[in-house]
Design a protein around this motif. Sequence first.
Motif, PDB file in Angstrom:
ATOM      1  N   THR A  75      26.345   1.986  51.721  1.00  0.00           N
ATOM      2  CA  THR A  75      26.680   2.257  53.116  1.00  0.00           C
ATOM      3  C   THR A  75      26.279   3.671  53.476  1.00  0.00           C
ATOM      4  O   THR A  75      26.347   4.594  52.653  1.00  0.00           O
ATOM      5  CB  THR A  75      28.183   2.072  53.347  1.00  0.00           C
ATOM      6  N   GLU A  76      25.841   3.820  54.706  1.00  0.00           N
ATOM      7  CA  GLU A  76      25.380   5.120  55.167  1.00  0.00           C
ATOM      8  C   GLU A  76      26.072   5.441  56.485  1.00  0.00           C
ATOM      9  O   GLU A  76      26.099   4.610  57.406  1.00  0.00           O
ATOM     10  CB  GLU A  76      23.866   5.073  55.357  1.00  0.00           C
ATOM     11  N   PRO A  77      26.687   6.592  56.597  1.00  0.00           N
ATOM     12  CA  PRO A  77      27.402   6.929  57.840  1.00  0.00           C
ATOM     13  C   PRO A  77      26.443   7.007  59.019  1.00  0.00           C
ATOM     14  O   PRO A  77      25.337   7.533  58.922  1.00  0.00           O
ATOM     15  CB  PRO A  77      28.029   8.285  57.535  1.00  0.00           C
ATOM     16  N   LEU A  78      26.911   6.443  60.154  1.00  0.00           N
ATOM     17  CA  LEU A  78      26.092   6.476  61.354  1.00  0.00           C
ATOM     18  C   LEU A  78      26.137   7.858  61.981  1.00  0.00           C
ATOM     19  O   LEU A  78      27.175   8.548  61.950  1.00  0.00           O
ATOM     20  CB  LEU A  78      26.611   5.442  62.365  1.00  0.00           C
ATOM     21  N   PRO A  79      25.042   8.265  62.558  1.00  0.00           N
ATOM     22  CA  PRO A  79      25.056   9.588  63.203  1.00  0.00           C
ATOM     23  C   PRO A  79      25.974   9.649  64.414  1.00  0.00           C
ATOM     24  O   PRO A  79      26.520  10.698  64.730  1.00  0.00           O
ATOM     25  CB  PRO A  79      23.594   9.798  63.588  1.00  0.00           C
ATOM     26  N   VAL A  80      26.147   8.528  65.107  1.00  0.00           N
ATOM     27  CA  VAL A  80      26.995   8.480  66.300  1.00  0.00           C
ATOM     28  C   VAL A  80      27.849   7.227  66.236  1.00  0.00           C
ATOM     29  O   VAL A  80      27.344   6.153  65.905  1.00  0.00           O
ATOM     30  CB  VAL A  80      26.150   8.472  67.600  1.00  0.00           C
ATOM     31  N   THR A  81      29.133   7.375  66.514  1.00  0.00           N
ATOM     32  CA  THR A  81      30.039   6.231  66.548  1.00  0.00           C
ATOM     33  C   THR A  81      30.237   5.804  67.989  1.00  0.00           C
ATOM     34  O   THR A  81      30.666   6.602  68.839  1.00  0.00           O
ATOM     35  CB  THR A  81      31.397   6.581  65.917  1.00  0.00           C
ATOM     36  N   THR A 132      30.314  -0.279  74.259  1.00  0.00           N
ATOM     37  CA  THR A 132      29.234  -1.249  74.060  1.00  0.00           C
ATOM     38  C   THR A 132      29.351  -2.401  75.046  1.00  0.00           C
ATOM     39  O   THR A 132      28.348  -2.865  75.615  1.00  0.00           O
ATOM     40  CB  THR A 132      29.285  -1.795  72.624  1.00  0.00           C
TER      41      THR A 132
END
Length: 393
Positions: free
Chosen positions: A290-296, A302
């Motif tokens: 898993t890789e953290p998203l740059p923006v949540t 949405t």
Amino acid sequence: MTDQSAPVRIGGERARTAAARRWRRWRLPLLIAVVLGISVLFSVLIRPDLSGDPLAINNPGPLGVRAVAQVLGRQGVHVTEVRSVDAAVAAAAAGTTLAVVETLPLDQADLERLARTPADLVVVDGTDRTLQELTDGAVANAWDHAPGVRYADCQDPDAVAARAVSSSDYALAALDTRATVCFADPGTPGTGSYAVLELGGRTVRVLADSAVLTNAHVTEAGNAALALRVLGKHDQLTWYRPTLLSPSTGAGTGIGVALPPFAGPVAAWLGLLVLVVALWRARAFGRVVTEPLPVTVRAAETTVGRGRLYRGARARGHAAAALRAGTARRAASRLGLARSADARTVIDALAGATGRPPAQVADLLYGPPPTDDAALRALARALDQLESEVHHT
């Protein structure tokens, strides 16, 4: 003072460490290569020298002549198969036998060279042109109208010793008195399965059909006796089976002709080696990282963004379909229906839970798309009301 006699071990230890690391890295592929190399060597050395070609002396199948070749060998006859006219002419010395089979690939020049050899000839399955050249026009092809067992019916000692042979549709005819035809067809006088003549100080024998020599039919009638007597006159028998690739040299022009017989197995083993090494050195796929998203982005944002996209594109049908699908999915889950439930099952279940008529539920969930924004807002409120009634049950 420092002890000058003490050995310096740093460089040696690094070298040994590097060597050990390289050994650990390459020992598996080296081991695989050694094992496969040994396997290839054994497969080449112990591979039986057998063929699947028709009329080959090392073909044990029904169409081969291995049985006759082996019996001749036990009787002291050295049998050699060649595939080029050069090799056949070179081996056809006086006091030897040259058998020419499958003569269709031979051209006129090849036949003239064979006709000038001093060896006794045995012609098998000869074409009209072959018989014209190798028998000096004394024998021609004919037909046997009633195949079966044919009896010698001649004075040739080889035919008399065989007594009878099995006959097929192929036959021979004597065109002049030089040729003697044996195993005649009763319905066609002058034709038979075997012919013999003396020509230029040597004997030419002709077999109308190669079937009498094959493993499948050699034991029938007197086929074996005739085959052994015809082919075993001398200690040396050259079995010339021309190749379609190049009648004159037998060498052909393709790369496959120039390769040795074991090239195929070796290539297969090398291909397997490459596959094993590729699998060994390929990147191993582990668990998903898993890789953290740059923006949540929040779910509400949405949803609002998608709604604005639908509104900007005037996609009321897509928006209505999304609302209806979400309502049907949540309501069906609330009522314990499977995700694979069909529309009729969902409609009946919601109608029973809310007390609404099934037609009204069907119109809400699967009706026509709204035509304007007001109809879309009304549909959204109606679907929300329907879902709330389900939750209250």
